[in-house]
Scaffold this motif. Structure first.
Motif, mmCIF file in Angstrom:
data_model
loop_
_atom_site.group_PDB
_atom_site.id
_atom_site.type_symbol
_atom_site.label_atom_id
_atom_site.label_comp_id
_atom_site.label_asym_id
_atom_site.label_seq_id
_atom_site.Cartn_x
_atom_site.Cartn_y
_atom_site.Cartn_z
ATOM 1 N N THR A 1 0.827 -1.204 0.000
ATOM 2 C CA THR A 1 0.000 0.000 0.000
ATOM 3 C C THR A 1 0.863 1.256 0.000
ATOM 4 N N ARG A 2 1.946 1.238 0.783
ATOM 5 C CA ARG A 2 2.850 2.388 0.813
ATOM 6 C C ARG A 2 3.466 2.630 -0.560
ATOM 7 N N LEU B 1 0.704 4.141 -2.837
ATOM 8 C CA LEU B 1 0.428 5.533 -2.476
ATOM 9 C C LEU B 1 1.579 6.454 -2.876
ATOM 10 N N SER B 2 2.805 5.993 -2.668
ATOM 11 C CA SER B 2 3.967 6.790 -3.062
ATOM 12 C C SER B 2 3.999 6.991 -4.571
ATOM 13 N N ALA C 1 9.794 5.039 -5.980
ATOM 14 C CA ALA C 1 9.159 4.394 -4.830
ATOM 15 C C ALA C 1 9.826 3.067 -4.515
ATOM 16 N N THR D 1 11.983 2.129 -1.014
ATOM 17 C CA THR D 1 11.684 1.008 -0.114
ATOM 18 C C THR D 1 12.894 0.112 0.062
ATOM 19 N N ARG E 1 15.423 2.100 2.421
ATOM 20 C CA ARG E 1 14.966 2.419 3.773
ATOM 21 C C ARG E 1 15.589 1.444 4.770
#
Length: 86
Positions: free
Chosen positions: A2-3, A6-7, A38, A42, A45
């Motif tokens: 989902t992240r 959305l990104s 995106a 990820t 991170r």
């Protein structure tokens, strides 16, 4: 997941706003670039032992904002001096 979605959507919208265009080709290029950014964010991170706790990252936000503001003021000052011939 989902992240990531959305990104990708948020970055695509920002890209289209900068271009001021909604042509299908621009949307496609923006979506591809946004998905790549995106995905890279990820992967990059930090997680696990090396990651900073959320409160520590939040505590660093004011210093980051002030540093950015100072850099913007310095840059605008240099541009104004150049434009005015100083």
């Amino acid at each position: 997941m989902t992240r990531f979605l959305l990104s990708t959507v948020a970055l695509t919208i920002a890209y289209l706003l900068v271009l001021t265009s909604v042509d299908p080709g621009d949307v496609l290029v923006g979506a591809i670039l946004s998905a790549a950014v995106a995905a890279a964010s990820t992967v990059a991170r930090p997680t696990g032992r090396g990651a900073l706790p959320p409160m520590r990252r939040l505590a660093a936000a004011p210093a980051f904002a002030l540093g950015t503001l100072a850099d913007m003021v310095r840059g605008n000052w240099h541009v104004a001096r150049y434009v005015l011939g100083g």
